[in-house]
Design an enzyme around this catalytic site. Sequence first.
Site, mmCIF file in Angstrom:
data_model
loop_
_atom_site.group_PDB
_atom_site.id
_atom_site.type_symbol
_atom_site.label_atom_id
_atom_site.label_comp_id
_atom_site.label_asym_id
_atom_site.label_seq_id
_atom_site.Cartn_x
_atom_site.Cartn_y
_atom_site.Cartn_z
ATOM 1 N N LYS A 102 1.048 11.918 4.814
ATOM 2 C CA LYS A 102 1.370 10.837 5.754
ATOM 3 C C LYS A 102 1.924 9.622 5.009
ATOM 4 O O LYS A 102 2.890 8.995 5.459
ATOM 5 C CB LYS A 102 0.107 10.439 6.520
ATOM 6 C CG LYS A 102 0.264 9.216 7.409
ATOM 7 C CD LYS A 102 -1.099 8.606 7.758
ATOM 8 C CE LYS A 102 -1.728 7.932 6.554
ATOM 9 N NZ LYS A 102 -2.964 7.176 6.891
ATOM 10 N N LYS B 46 0.832 -1.211 0.000
ATOM 11 C CA LYS B 46 0.000 0.000 0.000
ATOM 12 C C LYS B 46 0.865 1.258 0.000
ATOM 13 O O LYS B 46 0.538 2.250 -0.666
ATOM 14 C CB LYS B 46 -0.916 -0.010 1.230
ATOM 15 C CG LYS B 46 -1.741 1.269 1.430
ATOM 16 C CD LYS B 46 -2.706 1.511 0.287
ATOM 17 C CE LYS B 46 -3.453 2.846 0.448
ATOM 18 N NZ LYS B 46 -4.328 2.891 1.630
#
Length: 299
Positions: free
Chosen positions: A244, A177
């Site tokens: 992030k 991911k």
Amino acid sequence: MTELRSIERVGFVGLGAMGSGIARRLMDAGYSVVGWNRTRAKAQDLVDAGMGWADTPREVAEQCDVVLTMLTNTAAIPANAHGDDGLLAGLRPGTVWADLSTIAPDASVALSEEVATTGAFYLDTPVSGSPATLAAGQMSVMVGGDRAAYDHVEKLLLSIGPKVTYIGANGHAILTKVAINLTLVVSVTAFAEAVALVEKAGVDRAAVVDAALKSVVASPVIGYRAPLLVDDDTVFADVELQQKDLVLAQDLGRRLGAMVPTCSAASEMLSAARSSDLADRDFLISVSDVYRRAAGVAL
């Protein structure tokens, strides 16, 4: 090996925009769902639609055979996992905890080791997509962890989205991911750069977006984000949330001794975008604002 629990009740912790959408899909698929969110008001529509409510994450784990979590970031783990009211205190042997969040890979692996001490199973199951992707039934899910636990919950995960891929051991899905989101942010940032460049030359922005959506660069993410440059009406992920993921990739690169130059360049642009007056909009809009102001494009 601990026997996996029959799936009679599904728990969900973290009912924000994405989490609530996933919980609703599970309910629509016929699963009995019990949820908890820090702010109950955000989940009231789900409660009104028949979702059960628990007063703490621990109560969710105590009542459910599979627990799904959608946490904001790595820092959210302690509040939801640890302590007397945390998930770890309520997990029963044979329960599967599938974390849909994008958190630091090393934190995910550490959490899997903690879960193992309870006799439960932990899967890192990050999702790829946005609320729009979810609503269209096109969400994808990656899975890392025990293969038998994955097989046990595969049907449930398929009710979230039609594309579920088993990657490998704990941590491998979250690493995948990170790689995917690195690609996503770099490509969207490059698109904002390209549009601002030709807009500076006098090309109509709407025409550029229209042409791009008909071209070979029209990936799914460009497909649903590019129209925001013409009609800014949706926030898929703001600059803080999206950066992030780049920070996770940069930290991983430093730890492994691997180069991530395009990631670093994109992260610098997102740092600049954090000071934009449009920082609360989708990150494409924030980054585009920085490029256009730097180029002197009329706003």
